[in-house]
Motif scaffolding. Structure first.
Motif, PDB file in Angstrom:
ATOM      1  N   GLN A  55     -31.623 -78.834 -40.301  1.00  0.00           N
ATOM      2  CA  GLN A  55     -30.298 -78.631 -40.890  1.00  0.00           C
ATOM      3  C   GLN A  55     -30.220 -77.266 -41.577  1.00  0.00           C
ATOM      4  N   ASN A  56     -31.253 -76.901 -42.317  1.00  0.00           N
ATOM      5  CA  ASN A  56     -31.295 -75.598 -42.983  1.00  0.00           C
ATOM      6  C   ASN A  56     -31.308 -74.474 -41.956  1.00  0.00           C
ATOM      7  N   LEU A  57     -32.104 -74.654 -40.906  1.00  0.00           N
ATOM      8  CA  LEU A  57     -32.184 -73.653 -39.845  1.00  0.00           C
ATOM      9  C   LEU A  57     -30.822 -73.481 -39.171  1.00  0.00           C
ATOM     10  N   ASN A  58     -30.133 -74.591 -39.001  1.00  0.00           N
ATOM     11  CA  ASN A  58     -28.843 -74.571 -38.316  1.00  0.00           C
ATOM     12  C   ASN A  58     -27.770 -73.835 -39.125  1.00  0.00           C
ATOM     13  N   ASP A  59     -27.957 -73.744 -40.425  1.00  0.00           N
ATOM     14  CA  ASP A  59     -26.970 -73.084 -41.285  1.00  0.00           C
ATOM     15  C   ASP A  59     -27.076 -71.564 -41.250  1.00  0.00           C
ATOM     16  N   LEU A  60     -28.130 -71.037 -40.636  1.00  0.00           N
ATOM     17  CA  LEU A  60     -28.399 -69.595 -40.696  1.00  0.00           C
ATOM     18  C   LEU A  60     -27.852 -68.902 -39.455  1.00  0.00           C
ATOM     19  N   ASP A  61     -27.221 -67.765 -39.646  1.00  0.00           N
ATOM     20  CA  ASP A  61     -26.524 -67.071 -38.563  1.00  0.00           C
ATOM     21  C   ASP A  61     -27.310 -65.832 -38.129  1.00  0.00           C
ATOM     22  N   TYR A  62     -28.303 -66.068 -37.270  1.00  0.00           N
ATOM     23  CA  TYR A  62     -29.134 -64.979 -36.757  1.00  0.00           C
ATOM     24  C   TYR A  62     -29.334 -65.170 -35.257  1.00  0.00           C
ATOM     25  N   ASP A  63     -29.895 -64.136 -34.603  1.00  0.00           N
ATOM     26  CA  ASP A  63     -30.163 -64.215 -33.176  1.00  0.00           C
ATOM     27  C   ASP A  63     -31.568 -64.755 -32.897  1.00  0.00           C
ATOM     28  N   ILE A  64     -32.536 -64.183 -33.602  1.00  0.00           N
ATOM     29  CA  ILE A  64     -33.947 -64.538 -33.425  1.00  0.00           C
ATOM     30  C   ILE A  64     -34.518 -64.931 -34.777  1.00  0.00           C
ATOM     31  N   ILE A  65     -35.249 -66.052 -34.818  1.00  0.00           N
ATOM     32  CA  ILE A  65     -35.813 -66.540 -36.078  1.00  0.00           C
ATOM     33  C   ILE A  65     -37.310 -66.819 -35.902  1.00  0.00           C
ATOM     34  N   PHE A  66     -38.123 -66.137 -36.688  1.00  0.00           N
ATOM     35  CA  PHE A  66     -39.564 -66.414 -36.747  1.00  0.00           C
ATOM     36  C   PHE A  66     -39.789 -67.569 -37.723  1.00  0.00           C
ATOM     37  N   ILE A  67     -40.693 -68.488 -37.378  1.00  0.00           N
ATOM     38  CA  ILE A  67     -41.042 -69.584 -38.288  1.00  0.00           C
ATOM     39  C   ILE A  67     -42.556 -69.601 -38.481  1.00  0.00           C
ATOM     40  N   LYS A  68     -42.963 -69.651 -39.738  1.00  0.00           N
ATOM     41  CA  LYS A  68     -44.390 -69.677 -40.060  1.00  0.00           C
ATOM     42  C   LYS A  68     -44.572 -70.348 -41.403  1.00  0.00           C
ATOM     43  N   ASN A  69     -45.619 -71.160 -41.561  1.00  0.00           N
ATOM     44  CA  ASN A  69     -45.846 -71.880 -42.810  1.00  0.00           C
ATOM     45  C   ASN A  69     -46.246 -70.940 -43.947  1.00  0.00           C
ATOM     46  N   ILE A  70     -45.951 -71.360 -45.151  1.00  0.00           N
ATOM     47  CA  ILE A  70     -46.145 -70.536 -46.334  1.00  0.00           C
ATOM     48  C   ILE A  70     -47.606 -70.181 -46.585  1.00  0.00           C
ATOM     49  N   ASP A  71     -48.544 -71.077 -46.244  1.00  0.00           N
ATOM     50  CA  ASP A  71     -49.944 -70.861 -46.614  1.00  0.00           C
ATOM     51  C   ASP A  71     -50.758 -70.134 -45.562  1.00  0.00           C
ATOM     52  N   ASN A  72     -50.161 -69.801 -44.425  1.00  0.00           N
ATOM     53  CA  ASN A  72     -50.888 -69.124 -43.349  1.00  0.00           C
ATOM     54  C   ASN A  72     -50.689 -67.612 -43.479  1.00  0.00           C
ATOM     55  N   VAL A  73     -51.392 -67.027 -44.440  1.00  0.00           N
ATOM     56  CA  VAL A  73     -51.284 -65.594 -44.700  1.00  0.00           C
ATOM     57  C   VAL A  73     -52.685 -65.022 -44.920  1.00  0.00           C
ATOM     58  N   VAL A  74     -52.812 -63.715 -44.704  1.00  0.00           N
ATOM     59  CA  VAL A  74     -54.077 -63.017 -44.932  1.00  0.00           C
ATOM     60  C   VAL A  74     -53.796 -61.709 -45.664  1.00  0.00           C
ATOM     61  N   PRO A  75     -54.832 -61.108 -46.259  1.00  0.00           N
ATOM     62  CA  PRO A  75     -54.644 -59.793 -46.891  1.00  0.00           C
ATOM     63  C   PRO A  75     -54.281 -58.734 -45.846  1.00  0.00           C
ATOM     64  N   ASP A  76     -53.835 -57.582 -46.322  1.00  0.00           N
ATOM     65  CA  ASP A  76     -53.382 -56.521 -45.423  1.00  0.00           C
ATOM     66  C   ASP A  76     -54.442 -56.106 -44.405  1.00  0.00           C
ATOM     67  N   ARG A  77     -55.706 -56.102 -44.813  1.00  0.00           N
ATOM     68  CA  ARG A  77     -56.762 -55.619 -43.922  1.00  0.00           C
ATOM     69  C   ARG A  77     -56.893 -56.471 -42.661  1.00  0.00           C
ATOM     70  N   LEU A  78     -56.348 -57.698 -42.685  1.00  0.00           N
ATOM     71  CA  LEU A  78     -56.473 -58.597 -41.536  1.00  0.00           C
ATOM     72  C   LEU A  78     -55.132 -58.902 -40.877  1.00  0.00           C
ATOM     73  N   LYS A  79     -54.090 -58.201 -41.270  1.00  0.00           N
ATOM     74  CA  LYS A  79     -52.772 -58.519 -40.726  1.00  0.00           C
ATOM     75  C   LYS A  79     -52.551 -58.000 -39.303  1.00  0.00           C
ATOM     76  N   GLY A  80     -53.424 -57.162 -38.810  1.00  0.00           N
ATOM     77  CA  GLY A  80     -53.213 -56.512 -37.515  1.00  0.00           C
ATOM     78  C   GLY A  80     -52.941 -57.478 -36.382  1.00  0.00           C
ATOM     79  N   ASP A  81     -53.814 -58.466 -36.193  1.00  0.00           N
ATOM     80  CA  ASP A  81     -53.639 -59.427 -35.097  1.00  0.00           C
ATOM     81  C   ASP A  81     -52.359 -60.236 -35.274  1.00  0.00           C
TER      82      ASP A  81
END
Length: 507
Positions: free
Chosen positions: A270-296
């Motif tokens: 429902q929240n996704l449906n309310d947003l007016d965009y063309d392309i939407i990336f979805i990713k969970n909040i806890d799946n992050v790394v420091p800058d040194r590993l962001k390349g991949d």
């Protein structure tokens, strides 16, 4: 079941209808059917494994799409509390011993200086006890340290959402997951207008904390990257809450009132449906790394987005050709090949359709929301995986399924699930606009028969809870779906506090 006037007023206040309650009670009584699966998806069937040249070509396709002015958003579900992340530490506080005994507890205290939140914890201990962390540990006051971390008298980490916790130490600063998503968004979702659009779904009680952090940090990252951040928030709608029942499938009540529970992450469609965009990336909040590993992460986000943009362009071209009419048989067969071999959706009946029926079938299947999902090799993580599954209309397409959706009592299905080669890391890119430029109503593409029933408790009494079809499971069941293999280095979730001690989350 007869609802009282008070019941009706209670459900009306949540913008839920009596009919919805009746349907939910029916779901509890009947249960949800297992999905019929054809096979686990693999690189042999259903998962694209791309070489270096293909990755570069798709990355370039994404850059061209983005630079042409496509409206891009990064969508991050962030409403979950971090309490489960500290489950082992809560258990330690309640345990009948005072010093660490389990491997988890020992590891936490042995490496406590390596947490990004250590200095904040040290300050909290001084404030609460007049002693620093090391002094408390030396005196055997380990539980005091944990209380300083988890309770409201200290850092309150046991009650805050993951997005606001200190995850990564950069020496001169520390970052929360929210900040890491701001940085990530700039790296692959920045529009040609210099705007980075990011949307977080949050719980009502934490919204102001999220907003305050954005207000504090936004200008810092805008100055660093020369971008303008457009950060928005929404909350799970109360109309997506579901009624709870007792073990006899009768409404569960607390002080005479019906008990409702959040409908799970599937409510976020429902929240996704309310947003007016063309392309939407979805990713969970806890799946992050420091800058040194962001390349991949950045590389493969661009790759899967490029796959999506390329496939969408092909589908749009075929739909416009169908609009013109007069397609000859060979053209229709070319479109069918695209649907079956590149969008991995097939129907054994399609070969027998005449041209009129085939054109209608192609239109119906091509004119849908589309998503490309990254898949990592299975390393034993719990959760869902990629499958070829039968849909309600008899077609077979790619789906992300959870184990609860598969009949594990069927030896053949159990083997299929156990032999799955890949795992769902929640790495999606979604196209939500149709070929005419209109926005799809995403609620029309949900398979409502794919919900979940789980067993919970309230005040010591057992109850049954109903979860809506998961956001990337049944809520997107009727989308065109493509899977792309991405490296395991792009999947670094933090499920427990000790995961922050893994090399991927250290300096």
């Amino acid at each position: 079941m007869k609802l009282t006037q008070n019941d009706l007023e209670q459900i009306a206040a949540k913008h839920i209808t009596e009919g919805q309650i009746e349907e939910q009670l029916k779901d509890f009584k009947q249960g949800f059917p297992y999905l019929r699966i054809e096979a686990p998806a693999s690189v042999k069937k259903g998962i694209l494994s791309l070489g270096g040249d293909a990755c570069e070509a798709y990355s370039e396709a994404w850059r061209k799409y983005r630079d042409a002015g496509g409206k891009v958003l990064k969508f991050v579900p962030a409403s979950g509390a971090a309490s489960r992340m500290f489950k082992n530490l809560f258990a330690f506080v309640d345990a009948g011993y005072d010093r660490p005994e389990t491997d988890f507890e020992k590891h936490f205290f042995d490496e406590i200086h390596h947490f990004a939140f250590f200095h904040l914890l040290d300050d909290a201990c001084r404030r609460m006890y007049g002693k620093d962390v090391d002094a408390l540990i030396a005196e055997g006051c380990h539980k005091a340290v944990v209380k300083a971390l988890l309770t409201s008298d200290g850092l309150n980490y046991g009650n805050l959402p993951k997005g606001l916790l200190k995850f990564h130490d950069y020496g001169d600063t520390v970052r929360t997951p929210l900040e890491e998503h701001l940085v990530e968004g700039e790296m692959y979702a920045r529009g040609n207008d210099g705007h980075v659009n990011i949307h977080f779904t949050v719980s009502p009680e934490h919204r102001r904390l999220f907003e305050s952090l954005v207000e504090e940090k936004k200008s810092l990252y805008e100055a660093r990257y020369g971008s303008t951040y457009n950060v928005t928030f929404s909350e799970q709608k109360s109309s997506t809450d579901t009624i709870a029942v007792d073990l006899d499938n009768q409404p569960f009540r607390v002080d005479g009132k019906l008990l409702f529970r959040p409908g799970g992450h599937g409510a976020l469609i429902q929240n996704l449906n309310d947003l007016d965009y063309d392309i939407i990336f979805i990713k969970n909040i806890d799946n992050v790394v420091p800058d040194r590993l962001k390349g991949d992460t950045v590389t493969y986000k661009q790759v899967i987005a490029g796959v999506l943009a390329t496939l969408q362009q092909r589908a749009f071209g075929y739909l416009r050709r169908l609009d013109e009419g007069g397609c000859h048989h060979d053209e229709l067969m070319l479109m069918l090949s695209f649907l079956e071999n590149e969008l991995f959706c097939h129907d054994e009946r399609a070969a027998g359709y005449d041209d009129v029926a085939l054109a209608e079938y192609l239109r119906r299947k091509l004119d849908r929301p589309m998503r490309v999902c990254g898949m990592v090799k299975n390393v034993g993580e719990p959760g869902g995986g990629p499958f070829l599954a039968y849909n309600q209309d008899g077609t077979v397409s790619l789906q992300i399924l959870e184990s609860s959706q598969i009949d594990m009592k069927d030896p053949e299905k159990k083997v299929m699930f156990e032999n799955g080669t890949h795992f769902n890391p929640v790495d999606l890119v979604c196209a939500v606009r149709d070929y005419r430029g209109g926005k799809f109503d995403l609620t029309k593409y949900v398979d409502r028969s794919t919900g979940f029933i789980s067993h919970k408790s309230k005040d010591g009494k057992e109850l049954k809870a109903l979860e809506l079809p998961g956001l990337w499971n049944g809520a997107m069941s009727d989308w065109n779906t493509v899977f792309v293999e991405v490296p395991l280095s792009t999947f670094n979730p933090v499920k427990t506090v000790n995961d922050l001690l893994r090399p991927q989350h250290q300096r």
